[in-house]
Scaffold this active site. Sequence first.
Site, PDB file in Angstrom:
ATOM      1  N   TYR A   8      28.026   1.938  -2.796  1.00 10.58           N
ATOM      2  CA  TYR A   8      28.679   2.355  -4.036  1.00 10.58           C
ATOM      3  C   TYR A   8      28.378   3.828  -4.264  1.00 10.58           C
ATOM      4  CZ  TYR A   8      29.772   2.820  -9.003  1.00 10.58           C
ATOM      5  OH  TYR A   8      30.299   3.234 -10.201  1.00 10.58           O
ATOM      6  N   GLU A  68      35.192   7.015  -8.557  1.00  9.88           N
ATOM      7  CA  GLU A  68      34.355   5.887  -8.164  1.00  9.88           C
ATOM      8  C   GLU A  68      34.861   5.318  -6.842  1.00  9.88           C
ATOM      9  OE1 GLU A  68      32.652   2.147 -10.579  1.00  9.88           O
ATOM     10  OE2 GLU A  68      34.762   1.911 -10.017  1.00  9.88           O
TER      11      GLU A  68
END
Length: 391
Positions: free
Chosen positions: A110, A201
């Site tokens: 992530y 993101e």
Amino acid sequence: MASHGLKVQDFRVVSSPEEAESIVLSSSKPFTCSEYVIKAQVLAGGRGKGHFKNSGLKGGVKLTKDRQEVCKITRQMLNDYLITQQTTSDGILVKKVMIAHALDIDKEFYVAILLDRQMGGIVLVASKYGGMNIEDVAKKHPSAIHKFLLPVDSKDFSLEDAKKIAKEGLELSDPTEITKSAEQIRALHALFLKTDATMIEINPLGVTPSKDVVCFDAKLDFDENAEFRQKWLKPYKEEAEADDDPRLKKAHEFGLNFVPMDDGNIGCLVNGAGLAMATMDIIKLYGGLPANFLDVGGGVTKEGVERAFNLITQDSKVKAILVNIFGGIVNCEIIANGLVAAKASIKVPLVVRLEGTNREPAMKVLNSVPGIITAKDLEDAAQKAVAAAKA
């Protein structure tokens, strides 16, 4: 992203089943790969666990090796409503579908770059746990979430700096994976700055069996104040706004902030986001449910109040309206005159609480008009609004 040096899957975006067939089944130059991933293109997360309203198809992200199946799945997704945890119960209409080359992933990470008030700048958030909700990671593995303050100039962010993030944030040890991840992190930082982004993101940032580092899924948000520089964004924004609730468009046109809710039957007219939250909280406290709230801001006029009521009453679920105004910048008399002017078109109970600038003359105006229920404070107003809605 690809034009800024980021590695992404080869993909095509289609808006009709015929277009999908033309791309995938073309006799001249078909888009072929060993496995396809088909993704519904909607502005909502949780697509993989979502479902379609009409076709019954489960999941807005599907995998297949069959080209005919690609066309079938695309046909099922297009012009149907995808319902996820982040949409309303009605879902979002799917107008476009992405058909991409599915790649195997050995490791998932992530990575996000965003503006952080607490750290006072651009922050990169990294975790070795990718491919899942970052909120779940924060609960289960809080020590695996790492934050790094980044410079405001890409020239000040070296490959060595990015390698440090790959080692410490992604917890990588393989030299090749570290270098390739660092290159992607630097490219993300440059993209963030160049496009006036407020958030990028990547979830997941994946490592393939051949040690390629690929951005498999991305969410980006941009600073609306920088639209004069980012002219390329205009058609995408217009396309997204075309799906908005018509009331949201009207509110934007009138300079008002309108937020509809999924359920509830009490419309709220307030000035200020904090007051809106407090108003909805106290309605819930006394057993009611807000249907929407409309923030008229500090520079509202009599006409603005009338327009605000017009938006609120377009919701058929609204059985009562609570007006909660704190007159600091706003003059309570302006609100009162706007309420009186709009009263003739309001067919549901109207409860009003005013406080602040020129409250006394404003309350005299309101008390002279039959059908307007005045309240001495917010608690009193909430109780009266909940009772009126139930009645």
